[in-house]
Enzyme design. Sequence first.
Site, PDB file in Angstrom:
ATOM      1  N   LYS A 181       7.636 -12.914 -44.828  1.00 57.78           N
ATOM      2  CA  LYS A 181       6.417 -12.423 -45.477  1.00 57.78           C
ATOM      3  C   LYS A 181       5.750 -13.543 -46.281  1.00 57.78           C
ATOM      4  O   LYS A 181       4.547 -13.536 -46.501  1.00 57.78           O
ATOM      5  CB  LYS A 181       6.761 -11.236 -46.377  1.00 57.78           C
ATOM      6  CG  LYS A 181       5.576 -10.598 -47.061  1.00 57.78           C
ATOM      7  CD  LYS A 181       5.988  -9.332 -47.774  1.00 57.78           C
ATOM      8  CE  LYS A 181       4.891  -8.767 -48.651  1.00 57.78           C
ATOM      9  NZ  LYS A 181       5.347  -7.563 -49.357  1.00 57.78           N
ATOM     10  N   ASP A 224       5.782  -5.775 -61.010  1.00 55.70           N
ATOM     11  CA  ASP A 224       6.429  -5.691 -59.695  1.00 55.70           C
ATOM     12  C   ASP A 224       6.996  -7.053 -59.300  1.00 55.70           C
ATOM     13  O   ASP A 224       6.255  -7.963 -58.935  1.00 55.70           O
ATOM     14  CB  ASP A 224       5.387  -5.205 -58.671  1.00 55.70           C
ATOM     15  CG  ASP A 224       5.967  -5.091 -57.259  1.00 55.70           C
ATOM     16  OD1 ASP A 224       7.120  -5.494 -57.038  1.00 55.70           O
ATOM     17  OD2 ASP A 224       5.240  -4.591 -56.378  1.00 55.70           O
ATOM     18  N   ASP A 257       6.082   0.287 -46.806  1.00 54.00           N
ATOM     19  CA  ASP A 257       6.200  -0.826 -47.742  1.00 54.00           C
ATOM     20  C   ASP A 257       6.851  -1.961 -46.959  1.00 54.00           C
ATOM     21  O   ASP A 257       8.048  -1.932 -46.686  1.00 54.00           O
ATOM     22  CB  ASP A 257       7.087  -0.378 -48.925  1.00 54.00           C
ATOM     23  CG  ASP A 257       7.470  -1.532 -49.845  1.00 54.00           C
ATOM     24  OD1 ASP A 257       6.975  -2.659 -49.631  1.00 54.00           O
ATOM     25  OD2 ASP A 257       8.264  -1.303 -50.776  1.00 54.00           O
ATOM     26  N   GLU A 305       0.541  -2.986 -53.577  1.00 60.09           N
ATOM     27  CA  GLU A 305       1.841  -2.380 -53.912  1.00 60.09           C
ATOM     28  C   GLU A 305       1.846  -1.721 -55.294  1.00 60.09           C
ATOM     29  O   GLU A 305       2.267  -0.571 -55.430  1.00 60.09           O
ATOM     30  CB  GLU A 305       2.966  -3.423 -53.782  1.00 60.09           C
ATOM     31  CG  GLU A 305       3.250  -3.739 -52.323  1.00 60.09           C
ATOM     32  CD  GLU A 305       4.008  -5.028 -52.094  1.00 60.09           C
ATOM     33  OE1 GLU A 305       4.516  -5.607 -53.068  1.00 60.09           O
ATOM     34  OE2 GLU A 305       4.084  -5.458 -50.925  1.00 60.09           O
TER      35      GLU A 305
HETATM   36  P1  ADP Z   1      10.552  -6.854 -51.525  1.00 65.26           P
HETATM   37  O1  ADP Z   1       9.637  -5.731 -51.854  1.00 65.26           O
HETATM   38  O2  ADP Z   1       9.948  -8.184 -51.727  1.00 65.26           O
HETATM   39  O3  ADP Z   1      11.219  -6.726 -50.216  1.00 65.26           O
HETATM   40  P2  ADP Z   1      12.557  -5.622 -53.179  1.00 65.26           P
HETATM   41  O4  ADP Z   1      11.780  -4.794 -54.100  1.00 65.26           O
HETATM   42  O5  ADP Z   1      13.356  -4.940 -52.129  1.00 65.26           O
HETATM   43  O6  ADP Z   1      11.697  -6.799 -52.588  1.00 65.26           O
HETATM   44  O7  ADP Z   1      13.506  -6.528 -54.065  1.00 65.26           O
HETATM   45  C1  ADP Z   1      14.347  -7.450 -53.493  1.00 65.26           C
HETATM   46  C2  ADP Z   1      14.826  -8.418 -54.522  1.00 65.26           C
HETATM   47  O8  ADP Z   1      15.452  -7.691 -55.572  1.00 65.26           O
HETATM   48  C3  ADP Z   1      15.855  -9.360 -53.946  1.00 65.26           C
HETATM   49  O9  ADP Z   1      15.578 -10.679 -54.363  1.00 65.26           O
HETATM   50  C4  ADP Z   1      17.149  -8.826 -54.532  1.00 65.26           C
HETATM   51  O10 ADP Z   1      18.070  -9.866 -54.737  1.00 65.26           O
HETATM   52  C5  ADP Z   1      16.692  -8.260 -55.834  1.00 65.26           C
HETATM   53  N1  ADP Z   1      17.602  -7.201 -56.309  1.00 65.26           N
HETATM   54  C6  ADP Z   1      17.854  -6.001 -55.740  1.00 65.26           C
HETATM   55  N2  ADP Z   1      18.755  -5.304 -56.443  1.00 65.26           N
HETATM   56  C7  ADP Z   1      19.096  -6.087 -57.485  1.00 65.26           C
HETATM   57  C8  ADP Z   1      20.009  -5.941 -58.587  1.00 65.26           C
HETATM   58  N3  ADP Z   1      20.751  -4.855 -58.723  1.00 65.26           N
HETATM   59  N4  ADP Z   1      20.093  -6.969 -59.466  1.00 65.26           N
HETATM   60  C9  ADP Z   1      19.342  -8.091 -59.325  1.00 65.26           C
HETATM   61  N5  ADP Z   1      18.488  -8.281 -58.324  1.00 65.26           N
HETATM   62  C10 ADP Z   1      18.365  -7.302 -57.402  1.00 65.26           C
HETATM   63 MG    MG Z   2       8.282  -4.637 -52.633  1.00 61.56          MG
END
Ligand code: ADP
Ligand code: MG
Length: 579
Positions: A70, A170, A8, A147
Amino acid sequence: MSYTIGIDLGTTNSLCAVFQDGRPRLIPNSHGDFLTPSVVGVLESGEIVVGAAARELRVTHPERTAWCFKRFMGSDRPISLGAKTYTAQELSSLVLQSLVEDAKSELKASITDAVITVPAYFNDHQRQATKLAGQLAGLNVRRIVNEPTAAALVYGFHEREAEKNLCIIDLGGGTFDVTVMEIFEGTLEIRATAGESQLGGEDFTDRLVSAVLINQKMQLELAELKHPLHVARLRVESERAKRTLTAKDTARIRLPELDGQFSGQPREFKINRETFKKVCSKLMDRISVPIDRALRDAKLDPREIDEVLLVGGATRMPVMVDFVSSYFGKQPQMEFNPDEVVALGAAVQAALIEQDAAVNDVVMTDVCPFTLGVEIAKDLGGQIQDGFFQPILHRNSTIPISREEVFSTIVPNQRMVEVRVFQGDARRVTDNVELGRLRVENLPTGPAGMPIRIRFTYDLNGILEVEAYTDGGCKQRTVLTNHVQGLSQEQIQAALQRLQKLKLYPREDLNNQRLARYSERLIGELHPSQRQQLDLALDFFEGAMNEGDPQQFESAKQALLMTLSALGFPYDEHSADEQ
Ligand code: ADP
Ligand code: MG
């Protein structure tokens, strides 16, 4: 033994998983975490670090780090990292390499093949760019998977008996995807997909940063230009507050001084959930648009959705959970970890490709998320006007799919046609995205109206192939690969060589590097009277890292860890979620 791993490749975090002993499992990185921040940094020594150490470096040396790249996948926009610039696909390849290293070390096997996930709403360019990133990391990319489809595979893998309509929401760091699907007897059928590739959790953090700056009567651009460290620290504070608001009703943002340092008693900006909701209301307005559209395309009413699956870290925000609950009239299901489910699904997809017996009753069909077509000219009351869009594949057609349409020449003895390929739903091509061009030459002479057949084939990776031919004439064919940055085979080789020259910081020492960068970041956040103590301990530690005497190194490390604890900032190796 060799494995096909599932990756991922996220905007903020990336993960890697493998299908082993009949089930998917995540692979830890060198810090023992499953989430590797998608951040690349270059150390003063010129070595490249990826992940948590780079994320620490981002605060103190934003000019030597790159993140959120990305968002620029599929463009040739240069992203600077220290003295050099890279493309998003090159930086992504460094993240991939780091994940592959982790997988090699965990599985004690060579890793050559991978399944990589992309947001469902990624267009052809962005998918091609992801494939290229894989190639640059030395991987044979077996499949590009959406995804939400990957998330659905995990659901389907665990709930084979279910007969349900599912909606997968998502919201990651930078993208938003909605997928509606049906599941029955182990068959997963994607019905519709919609989304926005420029909306994610990072935008919520940005809104919070802006709100603070506006409150302080400062403009974001001005602040960023003059005081990058000020904005970097404010962003870290805002990110932390955003996450605090997921667990609690109120949060505090410590305000750094204009030079980015914190004073002994920093001023604070207090925020509660209600205010956060207001600050983000413009972003929340955009959330319902793709959901409405996916449901409309799937011909389902929100009440007909039996289960809502949340994917992506940003769906944890109470504003999102509340919105989803009221939109669908039910609580989303919480069984799967929203951060991890996509990587696990990529591993299930890898098992499907490898025909693992554990998944032999899982069947999956996916759709093409966009309408794809060509530019045509129309005869409007005797006047020929070009610039109109003619769809060939309609959005949400089940893939793989291949369709042919017949067009015709407009003037007598027309020897050449340029087929311009577009994606979108607008009537005029200027409002859609151009994917590429194909020239059909040496048409046979004859009157206007000679038929030209155009065939679109959309494969399981979501990659489009276009063929054009005339009756009796020769076939012209293009996979729209050459459009990504216009990269030729030689250019790919050149990029490979350039990347191979980069020296990656050794994986086994990454933990120490992360500790050093963490301490460096803290120095700037401490009360001036405490700084010197930490500064000394860090000097000692960095010196010992360079000298290579194991005993001295161990005592320097212990001294640093103790200093951090004494100052009230104990170092937690697994604080991957702390920004
Ligand atoms: P990606 O797949 O785009 O890398 P993720 O699924 O890892 O993203 O999500 C990252 C986003 O989720 C970030 O913007 C982060 O700030 C937000 N995030 C992660 N945990 C929390 C939380 N507990 N509360 C609010 N936002 C969160
Ligand atoms: Mg993701």
